[in-house]
Design a protein around this motif. Structure first.
Motif, PDB file in Angstrom:
ATOM      1  N   ASP A 192      -3.190   1.519 -71.722  1.00 37.73           N
ATOM      2  CA  ASP A 192      -4.512   1.483 -70.620  1.00 37.73           C
ATOM      3  C   ASP A 192      -4.161   2.419 -69.753  1.00 37.73           C
ATOM      4  O   ASP A 192      -3.345   1.945 -68.652  1.00 37.73           O
ATOM      5  N   LEU A 193      -4.650   3.642 -69.534  1.00 41.05           N
ATOM      6  CA  LEU A 193      -4.560   4.363 -68.222  1.00 41.05           C
ATOM      7  C   LEU A 193      -5.682   4.401 -67.510  1.00 41.05           C
ATOM      8  O   LEU A 193      -5.958   5.469 -66.631  1.00 41.05           O
ATOM      9  N   SER A 194      -6.687   3.610 -67.504  1.00 44.48           N
ATOM     10  CA  SER A 194      -8.017   3.595 -66.776  1.00 44.48           C
ATOM     11  C   SER A 194      -7.723   3.572 -65.355  1.00 44.48           C
ATOM     12  O   SER A 194      -6.720   2.968 -64.734  1.00 44.48           O
ATOM     13  N   SER A 195      -8.739   3.923 -64.486  1.00 46.17           N
ATOM     14  CA  SER A 195      -9.104   3.776 -63.238  1.00 46.17           C
ATOM     15  C   SER A 195      -7.740   4.466 -62.567  1.00 46.17           C
ATOM     16  O   SER A 195      -7.117   3.601 -61.640  1.00 46.17           O
ATOM     17  N   ASN A 196      -7.250   5.689 -62.904  1.00 39.10           N
ATOM     18  CA  ASN A 196      -6.669   6.365 -62.126  1.00 39.10           C
ATOM     19  C   ASN A 196      -7.302   7.675 -61.574  1.00 39.10           C
ATOM     20  O   ASN A 196      -8.415   7.776 -61.424  1.00 39.10           O
ATOM     21  N   SER A 197      -6.349   8.718 -61.238  1.00 38.82           N
ATOM     22  CA  SER A 197      -6.786  10.070 -60.881  1.00 38.82           C
ATOM     23  C   SER A 197      -6.610  11.090 -61.937  1.00 38.82           C
ATOM     24  O   SER A 197      -5.956  12.323 -61.137  1.00 38.82           O
ATOM     25  N   ILE A 198      -6.229  10.855 -63.144  1.00 39.76           N
ATOM     26  CA  ILE A 198      -5.747  11.841 -64.115  1.00 39.76           C
ATOM     27  C   ILE A 198      -6.557  13.049 -64.010  1.00 39.76           C
ATOM     28  O   ILE A 198      -7.694  12.752 -64.733  1.00 39.76           O
ATOM     29  N   ILE A 199      -6.031  14.188 -64.001  1.00 43.04           N
ATOM     30  CA  ILE A 199      -6.600  15.617 -64.036  1.00 43.04           C
ATOM     31  C   ILE A 199      -6.548  16.063 -65.292  1.00 43.04           C
ATOM     32  O   ILE A 199      -7.085  16.822 -66.024  1.00 43.04           O
ATOM     33  N   ARG A 200      -5.199  15.795 -66.155  1.00 41.37           N
ATOM     34  CA  ARG A 200      -4.935  16.408 -67.339  1.00 41.37           C
ATOM     35  C   ARG A 200      -3.990  15.408 -68.105  1.00 41.37           C
ATOM     36  O   ARG A 200      -3.220  14.566 -67.630  1.00 41.37           O
ATOM     37  N   LEU A 201      -4.077  15.541 -69.545  1.00 41.22           N
ATOM     38  CA  LEU A 201      -3.500  14.820 -70.323  1.00 41.22           C
ATOM     39  C   LEU A 201      -2.612  15.536 -71.376  1.00 41.22           C
ATOM     40  O   LEU A 201      -2.921  16.719 -71.519  1.00 41.22           O
ATOM     41  N   PRO A 202      -1.463  15.347 -71.641  1.00 40.42           N
ATOM     42  CA  PRO A 202      -0.474  16.374 -72.488  1.00 40.42           C
ATOM     43  C   PRO A 202      -1.002  16.573 -73.727  1.00 40.42           C
ATOM     44  O   PRO A 202      -1.821  15.886 -74.346  1.00 40.42           O
ATOM     45  N   GLU A 203      -0.265  17.351 -74.793  1.00 39.16           N
ATOM     46  CA  GLU A 203      -0.512  17.424 -76.116  1.00 39.16           C
ATOM     47  C   GLU A 203       0.140  16.464 -77.066  1.00 39.16           C
ATOM     48  O   GLU A 203      -0.341  16.194 -78.113  1.00 39.16           O
TER      49      GLU A 203
END
Length: 344
Positions: free
Chosen positions: A127-138
């Motif tokens: 669960d990575l919800s409610s962060n400020s993630i702008i990109r995810l890896p491959e």
């Protein structure tokens, strides 16, 4: 009262004997360490090695050292929600080979590096919800193929790599909502994956477009394929261009759109242009129908001309037969004279 004090003293001594941190409550029966809302800035040390559940939510933890979980190899559930993590170092969780649930919601994480969650073969919920993630890896890492639930909702994602999702073959639930998804050719692969995922029985809250402006608020699954038709050629062009040209295209893509839409930061480098319009099956069918009609009219005209020619020839032949036959039958005066002389 004295008995209660004695019981509390025994419990505290038991906690100390098992190495429970001073601010935490360790429950031997449930193998749980309750360290939530204690003001920690790092992962507490001297945790009991037998614990399987570690509750660290509502603290101020801002970093995770690579050896933070060396002493707790049996952890199955780790809750780090509502902390101050801005990044997670690759390998930070690699000692947790039995980890099944990892909760990182409500932190300050901006991006996830490749292989951040490597060597977590039993991980099922991330669960990575409610962060400020702008990109995810491959890829999330080696041995992460057993993840069944992934949540990235309430972040700042504009796109997501299809290859990442394809590396998670056991996904059953994926949550996307409340991200500024850019519905251009960069998200085309995600659209295809999501359609296949839902067809196989997967559960998702869907992807709602935030840009470009003409698609804002629309469900990605309802955006017609024709709008992505011109993207592959432009994408290939970008890959073949030099890095300098790529930089120029990126700067050019920041110019405002033709209509100055506030939600549209201009067409991206691979956003299909309004003209020329991509070919469609309906246009092809219309062309075939029109061509058939024209050919039919021409054939009818040729048939009419042939019928007219035949009729004219027949009328002409009949005319000659009716008017010239008697003359030939009776002969001319010159032809009669020898006959009369012969009969005389």
């Amino acid at each position: 009262t004295g008995n209660w004090l004695l019981v509390c003293s025994v419990i505290l001594l038991a906690h100390t004997a098992h190495g429970c941190p001073e601010k935490c409550l360790c429950h031997t029966a449930s193998k749980t360490a309750d360290c939530k809302n204690r003001g920690f800035t790092e992962i507490p040390a001297r945790l009991p090695p037998e614990i399987q559940i570690l509750q660290l939510q509502n603290n101020h933890i801002w970093r995770i050292n690579q050896n933070a979980f060396t002493a707790t190899p049996l952890l199955k559930i780790l809750d780090l929600s509502n902390n101050s993590l801005s990044s997670v170092a690759p390998g930070a969780f690699q000692k947790l080979r039995y980890l099944q649930v990892l909760n990182l919601t409500r932190n300050l994480i901006h991006y996830i590096e490749n292989k951040t969650f490597s060597f977590l073969p039993h991980l099922k919920e991330l669960d990575l919800s409610s962060n400020s993630i702008i990109r995810l890896p491959e890829t999330f890492g080696n041995s992460t193929g057993n993840i069944t639930l992934l949540s990235v909702k309430h972040n700042k994602l504009q796109k997501m790599e299809r290859i990442l999702l394809e590396s998670l073959p056991n996904l059953k639930v994926v949550l996307f909502k409340d991200n500024p998804w850019q519905c251009n050719c960069n998200i085309f692969g995600l659209k295809l994956w999501l359609e296949s995922f839902l067809y196989r029985g997967g559960i998702s809250d869907g992807i709602i477009c935030s840009a470009p402006g003409i698609r804002k608020g629309k469900d990605l699954l309802k955006v017609p394929y024709e709008l992505f038709g011109a993207c592959p050629l432009r994408t290939a062009h970008i890959h073949l261009a030099s890095s300098h040209q790529h930089g120029l295209e990126q700067r050019g893509s920041l110019k405002p759109g033709p209509h100055g839409e506030p939600g549209d930061s201009g067409h991206t480098s691979c956003e299909p242009k309004p003209k020329p319009r991509p070919a469609s099956l309906r246009h092809a069918i219309a062309t075939v129908v029109i061509t058939g009609v024209v050919c039919g009219i021409v054939c009818l005209m040729m048939l009419a001309a042939a019928v007219y020619g035949c009729a004219y020839a027949a009328i002409t032949a009949k005319y000659h037969k009716e008017h010239l036959a008697p003359v030939r039958q009776h002969g001319t005066p010159k032809e009669k004279e020898p006959l009369e002389r012969y009969s005389a």
